[in-house]
Design an enzyme around this catalytic site. Structure first.
Site: not given
Ligand SMILES: Cc1cc2nc3c(=O)[nH]c(=O)nc-3n(C[C@H](O)[C@H](O)[C@H](O)COP(=O)(O)O)c2cc1C
Length: 375
Positions: A179, A182, A184
């Site tokens: 990931h 977004h 993070y």
């Protein structure tokens, strides 16, 4: 009654083609987008989580990307109900999820997640762990509210991602998704708004991509050469939906090339509306540009089958159904390789079967109440 219109049989033809991602063959082009559900008390995915994913695999989703799951670093998360990808009980729960999805005919990768500065001091599941990120900033223009990561912190987080990937392969997953989107942790390094470092991890786009590239390289080293590594990234941040990592294709290439070189097999380009062109002078969307610039396979996402974007869902907004002809045109033209579906698959576990089977008249509008259950 099943209606097989020309448009729907085209959906079946275009979406049903198998695809090979490194050493993994996925039966079709439909991906379930990663969606945090918070139904895993103690970080352990249980029976209900297993059947939630298996139901979607049985109904024709080719590749499931799980909800974000925390890597084994105490600062990685902020909730005790988000599944963790470390710990004996947690990994035993995940092994059963993977087995059930395989039995249902699907393939599955965990989305490995560290939230960085989105964490607040005192948050679960490890209240004593500090919030940390590249510069201790949660968004552009903010004052530091957390720790700027030391080299030791960077090494620990890299090792946590690599361990999680090795565990994913060991317990039966088909690949991993890192990931990097977004707003993070990894994205906090990629985005200059939150990365004010003056060492080798901050500065120009290549330097800002260095931490993510080191994570990818460390993951690659701990898994088989044929094990697919997917990297999700976005221009938008939850802290600022209008933020952009790259204003031009050249800037985007500077960020993505080191990641591709480090061992990414597939990029998952996260946008809110897949039909929007990313840069002036071309109709290509972010996934299209990603594929063109890196030569790697690309997954698109964002309002597939729906006409309102996902940000409203958190405020309880629904969305009408929208046709996917334009999506099929782009997929057929090989602008991108796969299509991830988020809310439409929350709403209806049978979404893939209905689209592939020409039963589109059975698709219901998205209702935000579907976020409250694991049906
Ligand atoms: C309830 C919910 C949870 C989400 N959680 C994650 C997540 O854990 N990781 C991630 O990368 N994206 C997450 N997203 C974003 C989705 O993966 C997807 O990109 C977004 O919903 C757009 O797709 P859609 O328009 O088909 O819903 C989440 C979205 C929703 C609605």
């Amino acid at each position: 009654m099943t209606v097989d219109t020309p448009a729907t049989s085209r959906a079946a033809r275009v979406l049903s083609r198998p695809i090979t991602l490194n050493g993994l063959t996925v039966p079709n082009r439909i991906v379930m987008a990663p969606m945090t559900r918070m139904f895993s008390p103690g970080g352990v995915p249980g029976e209900d989580v297993r059947s939630y994913y298996a139901r979607r695999a049985a109904a024709g989703v080719g590749l499931i990307v799980t909800e974000g799951t925390y890597v084994g670093h105490e600062s990685a998360g902020q909730s005790d109900r988000v599944p963790r990808f470390h710990g004996e009980e947690q990994l035993a729960g995940w092994a059963k999820v993977a087995a059930d999805v395989h039995e249902a005919g699907g393939t599955i990768v965990p989305q490995l997640w560290h939230i960085g500065m989105v964490r607040k001091d005192g948050d679960a599941p490890f209240p004593d762990a500090p919030a940390m990120g590249p510069s201790g900033l949660v968004t552009a223009g903010a004052e530091p509210t957390g720790k700027a990561m030391t080299q030791q912190d960077l090494d620990d987080v890299i090792a946590a991602f690599a361990q999680a990937a090795a565990d994913a392969e060991r317990i039966g997953f088909d690949g991993v998704e890192i990931h990097g989107a977004h707003g993070y942790l990894l994205d906090q390094f990629l985005w200059e708004g939150t990365n004010r470092r003056s060492d080798a991890y901050g500065g120009d786009p290549v330097a800002r991509a260095r931490f993510s590239a080191e994570v990818v390289a460390a993951v690659r080293e701990r898994v088989s050469a044929s094990f697919p590594v997917i990297f999700r990234y976005s221009q938008w941040k939850q802290q600022d939906y209008t933020a952009r990592l790259a204003e031009t294709p050249q800037e985007l290439e500077a960020i993505l090339a080191p990641l591709a070189a480090a061992g990414v097999d597939v990029f998952h380009a996260s946008t809110r509306r897949y039909w929007l062109p990313e840069f002036e002078g071309s109709d290509l969307n972010l996934a299209g540009w990603t594929k063109k610039l890196t030569g790697k396979q690309a997954i698109t996402v964002g309002s597939v089958g729906l006409d309102g974007d996902f940000t409203g869902a958190f405020a309880g907004e629904g969305s009408p159904v929208q046709g996917i002809d334009d999506l099929l045109d782009r997929l057929e033209a090989e602008e991108f390789d796969m299509v991830a579906v988020g809310r439409a698959l929350l709403q209806d576990p049978e979404w893939a079967a209905k689209v592939l089977g020409g039963r589109v008249e059975e698709l219901a509008p998205y209702d935000a109440a579907s976020m409250k259950t694991l049906s």
